[in-house]
Design an enzyme around this catalytic site. Structure first.
Site, PDB file in Angstrom:
ATOM      1  N   LYS A  12      22.450  43.826  75.259  1.00 49.39           N
ATOM      2  CA  LYS A  12      23.037  42.779  76.098  1.00 49.39           C
ATOM      3  C   LYS A  12      24.278  43.290  76.856  1.00 49.39           C
ATOM      4  O   LYS A  12      24.825  44.354  76.530  1.00 49.39           O
ATOM      5  CB  LYS A  12      23.413  41.581  75.218  1.00 49.39           C
ATOM      6  CG  LYS A  12      22.198  40.856  74.598  1.00 49.39           C
ATOM      7  CD  LYS A  12      22.676  39.631  73.811  1.00 49.39           C
ATOM      8  CE  LYS A  12      21.517  38.844  73.225  1.00 49.39           C
ATOM      9  NZ  LYS A  12      22.016  37.640  72.485  1.00 49.39           N
ATOM     10  N   TYR A  52      14.939  32.455  78.241  1.00 48.64           N
ATOM     11  CA  TYR A  52      15.498  31.685  77.116  1.00 48.64           C
ATOM     12  C   TYR A  52      15.043  30.223  77.141  1.00 48.64           C
ATOM     13  O   TYR A  52      15.713  29.378  76.557  1.00 48.64           O
ATOM     14  CB  TYR A  52      17.022  31.765  77.140  1.00 48.64           C
ATOM     15  CG  TYR A  52      17.609  32.979  76.434  1.00 48.64           C
ATOM     16  CD1 TYR A  52      17.218  33.323  75.130  1.00 48.64           C
ATOM     17  CD2 TYR A  52      18.592  33.759  77.039  1.00 48.64           C
ATOM     18  CE1 TYR A  52      17.782  34.414  74.474  1.00 48.64           C
ATOM     19  CE2 TYR A  52      19.158  34.850  76.383  1.00 48.64           C
ATOM     20  CZ  TYR A  52      18.746  35.169  75.100  1.00 48.64           C
ATOM     21  OH  TYR A  52      19.314  36.238  74.437  1.00 48.64           O
ATOM     22  N   PHE A  60      24.409  25.481  74.193  1.00 48.30           N
ATOM     23  CA  PHE A  60      24.889  26.778  74.676  1.00 48.30           C
ATOM     24  C   PHE A  60      23.964  27.415  75.724  1.00 48.30           C
ATOM     25  O   PHE A  60      24.211  28.526  76.179  1.00 48.30           O
ATOM     26  CB  PHE A  60      25.087  27.747  73.494  1.00 48.30           C
ATOM     27  CG  PHE A  60      23.858  27.950  72.631  1.00 48.30           C
ATOM     28  CD1 PHE A  60      22.875  28.857  72.979  1.00 48.30           C
ATOM     29  CD2 PHE A  60      23.706  27.221  71.453  1.00 48.30           C
ATOM     30  CE1 PHE A  60      21.748  29.040  72.189  1.00 48.30           C
ATOM     31  CE2 PHE A  60      22.575  27.402  70.647  1.00 48.30           C
ATOM     32  CZ  PHE A  60      21.596  28.310  71.026  1.00 48.30           C
ATOM     33  N   ARG A  88      14.478  42.672  63.455  1.00 50.40           N
ATOM     34  CA  ARG A  88      15.342  41.533  63.109  1.00 50.40           C
ATOM     35  C   ARG A  88      16.300  41.930  61.981  1.00 50.40           C
ATOM     36  O   ARG A  88      17.465  41.542  61.972  1.00 50.40           O
ATOM     37  CB  ARG A  88      14.510  40.314  62.676  1.00 50.40           C
ATOM     38  CG  ARG A  88      13.670  39.668  63.771  1.00 50.40           C
ATOM     39  CD  ARG A  88      14.447  39.072  64.895  1.00 50.40           C
ATOM     40  NE  ARG A  88      15.398  38.065  64.489  1.00 50.40           N
ATOM     41  CZ  ARG A  88      16.041  37.251  65.355  1.00 50.40           C
ATOM     42  NH1 ARG A  88      15.817  37.338  66.663  1.00 50.40           N
ATOM     43  NH2 ARG A  88      16.923  36.386  64.916  1.00 50.40           N
ATOM     44  N   THR A  94      22.399  36.326  63.646  1.00 47.26           N
ATOM     45  CA  THR A  94      22.813  35.943  65.008  1.00 47.26           C
ATOM     46  C   THR A  94      24.339  35.969  65.155  1.00 47.26           C
ATOM     47  O   THR A  94      24.856  36.422  66.180  1.00 47.26           O
ATOM     48  CB  THR A  94      22.296  34.517  65.333  1.00 47.26           C
ATOM     49  OG1 THR A  94      20.884  34.493  65.137  1.00 47.26           O
ATOM     50  CG2 THR A  94      22.631  34.125  66.754  1.00 47.26           C
ATOM     51  N   ARG A 105      24.492  44.146  64.755  1.00 48.07           N
ATOM     52  CA  ARG A 105      25.437  43.079  65.113  1.00 48.07           C
ATOM     53  C   ARG A 105      26.722  43.155  64.292  1.00 48.07           C
ATOM     54  O   ARG A 105      27.797  42.814  64.796  1.00 48.07           O
ATOM     55  CB  ARG A 105      24.745  41.729  64.980  1.00 48.07           C
ATOM     56  CG  ARG A 105      23.806  41.472  66.167  1.00 48.07           C
ATOM     57  CD  ARG A 105      22.912  40.298  65.932  1.00 48.07           C
ATOM     58  NE  ARG A 105      22.294  39.811  67.170  1.00 48.07           N
ATOM     59  CZ  ARG A 105      21.352  38.871  67.198  1.00 48.07           C
ATOM     60  NH1 ARG A 105      20.909  38.329  66.076  1.00 48.07           N
ATOM     61  NH2 ARG A 105      20.840  38.479  68.347  1.00 48.07           N
ATOM     62  N   ASN A 115      26.660  39.079  71.000  1.00 48.40           N
ATOM     63  CA  ASN A 115      26.202  39.711  69.759  1.00 48.40           C
ATOM     64  C   ASN A 115      25.362  40.971  70.016  1.00 48.40           C
ATOM     65  O   ASN A 115      24.580  41.389  69.162  1.00 48.40           O
ATOM     66  CB  ASN A 115      25.491  38.693  68.864  1.00 48.40           C
ATOM     67  CG  ASN A 115      24.300  38.044  69.540  1.00 48.40           C
ATOM     68  OD1 ASN A 115      23.891  38.471  70.617  1.00 48.40           O
ATOM     69  ND2 ASN A 115      23.730  37.042  68.905  1.00 48.40           N
ATOM     70  N   HIS A 118      19.330  41.506  71.574  1.00 46.95           N
ATOM     71  CA  HIS A 118      18.271  40.509  71.382  1.00 46.95           C
ATOM     72  C   HIS A 118      17.116  41.188  70.680  1.00 46.95           C
ATOM     73  O   HIS A 118      16.871  42.383  70.899  1.00 46.95           O
ATOM     74  CB  HIS A 118      17.786  39.991  72.747  1.00 46.95           C
ATOM     75  CG  HIS A 118      16.499  39.213  72.643  1.00 46.95           C
ATOM     76  ND1 HIS A 118      16.470  37.875  72.318  1.00 46.95           N
ATOM     77  CD2 HIS A 118      15.201  39.612  72.750  1.00 46.95           C
ATOM     78  CE1 HIS A 118      15.204  37.481  72.256  1.00 46.95           C
ATOM     79  NE2 HIS A 118      14.414  38.510  72.511  1.00 46.95           N
ATOM     80  N   GLU A 129       7.449  38.330  75.498  1.00 51.74           N
ATOM     81  CA  GLU A 129       8.699  38.911  76.009  1.00 51.74           C
ATOM     82  C   GLU A 129       8.480  40.304  76.615  1.00 51.74           C
ATOM     83  O   GLU A 129       9.115  40.658  77.610  1.00 51.74           O
ATOM     84  CB  GLU A 129       9.739  38.972  74.887  1.00 51.74           C
ATOM     85  CG  GLU A 129      10.198  37.581  74.462  1.00 51.74           C
ATOM     86  CD  GLU A 129      11.224  37.590  73.333  1.00 51.74           C
ATOM     87  OE1 GLU A 129      11.699  36.507  72.974  1.00 51.74           O
ATOM     88  OE2 GLU A 129      11.550  38.680  72.802  1.00 51.74           O
TER      89      GLU A 129
HETATM   90  P1  IDP Z   1      18.771  35.342  67.900  1.00 50.81           P
HETATM   91  O1  IDP Z   1      19.297  36.095  69.107  1.00 50.81           O
HETATM   92  O2  IDP Z   1      19.364  35.855  66.635  1.00 50.81           O
HETATM   93  O3  IDP Z   1      17.279  35.244  67.870  1.00 50.81           O
HETATM   94  P2  IDP Z   1      18.759  32.547  68.752  1.00 50.81           P
HETATM   95  O4  IDP Z   1      18.952  31.393  67.847  1.00 50.81           O
HETATM   96  O5  IDP Z   1      17.380  32.804  69.282  1.00 50.81           O
HETATM   97  O6  IDP Z   1      19.346  33.846  68.019  1.00 50.81           O
HETATM   98  O7  IDP Z   1      19.753  32.347  69.962  1.00 50.81           O
HETATM   99  C1  IDP Z   1      19.645  33.140  71.138  1.00 50.81           C
HETATM  100  C2  IDP Z   1      21.025  33.605  71.528  1.00 50.81           C
HETATM  101  O8  IDP Z   1      21.794  32.462  71.865  1.00 50.81           O
HETATM  102  C3  IDP Z   1      21.817  34.283  70.411  1.00 50.81           C
HETATM  103  O9  IDP Z   1      21.566  35.671  70.285  1.00 50.81           O
HETATM  104  C4  IDP Z   1      23.233  34.028  70.838  1.00 50.81           C
HETATM  105  O10 IDP Z   1      23.650  34.982  71.811  1.00 50.81           O
HETATM  106  C5  IDP Z   1      23.149  32.668  71.484  1.00 50.81           C
HETATM  107  N1  IDP Z   1      23.523  31.608  70.539  1.00 50.81           N
HETATM  108  C6  IDP Z   1      22.808  31.166  69.481  1.00 50.81           C
HETATM  109  N2  IDP Z   1      23.458  30.195  68.824  1.00 50.81           N
HETATM  110  C7  IDP Z   1      24.616  30.012  69.498  1.00 50.81           C
HETATM  111  C8  IDP Z   1      25.732  29.137  69.318  1.00 50.81           C
HETATM  112  O11 IDP Z   1      25.788  28.315  68.393  1.00 50.81           O
HETATM  113  N3  IDP Z   1      26.740  29.261  70.227  1.00 50.81           N
HETATM  114  C9  IDP Z   1      26.730  30.140  71.248  1.00 50.81           C
HETATM  115  N4  IDP Z   1      25.694  30.985  71.452  1.00 50.81           N
HETATM  116  C10 IDP Z   1      24.656  30.927  70.593  1.00 50.81           C
HETATM  117 MG    MG Z   2      15.958  34.290  69.161  1.00 49.14          MG
END
Ligand code: IDP
Ligand code: MG
Length: 136
Positions: A12, A52, A60, A88, A94, A105, A115, A118, A129
């Protein structure tokens, strides 16, 4: 029995900006992943919104799409036995604060939104994807 899979990783903007691309790729290779396709690109916000889409109802979502389109990213197809789960696991939680030691991460993530990486969350989504970024 072997179960070779492909999964999509994205380095990212926060990580590309800090020149972490090579270090993160080394972590993939050191963990047995093959990088079979990769490209450095910058996407439009409208493309981030498509990518997304599953998160479109989340509070968010708008910031997330602005962020993913804010600078260069590196999109990578990784291959390995059970690659989706293995990636993962290597990525970590996350929220970098909750990520285990030794994960990408934990090592490089700044915050839940920045973070660093992805990773596809299922074999089905990995296919979608990978096609999203690499379909000819
Ligand atoms: P992942 O990347 O671990 O799969 P997801 O739940 O799919 O997590 O969320 C996608 C992306 O959205 C996350 O990597 C993060 O950058 C962002 N994100 C997820 N939850 C939050 C939040 O509560 N606040 C702000 N950004 C978030
Ligand atoms: Mg995800």
């Amino acid at each position: 029995m072997s179960n070779v899979e492909k999964t999509l990783s994205i380095i990212k903007p926060d990580a590309v900006e800090r020149n972490l691309e090579n270090e993160i790729k080394e972590m993939f290779k050191n963990n047995g992943f093959s990088i079979i396709k990769q490209k450095k690109i910058q996407i439009e916000k409208s493309e981030a919104e498509k990518f997304y889409k599953v998160h479109e109802t989340k509070p968010f979502y708008n910031d997330l799409c602005t962020y993913l389109s804010s600078g260069p990213i590196v999109v990578i197809v990784l291959e390995k036995d059970n690659a989706v789960f293995a990636n993962r696991k290597l990525m970590g939680d996350t929220n970098p604060k909750d990520a285990d030691e030794g994960t990408i991460r934990k090592k490089y993530g700044i915050s839940i939104d920045k973070n660093s990486v992805h990773g596809s969350d299922s074999v089905e989504n990995a296919k979608i994807e990978i096609d999203f970024f690499f379909k000819e």
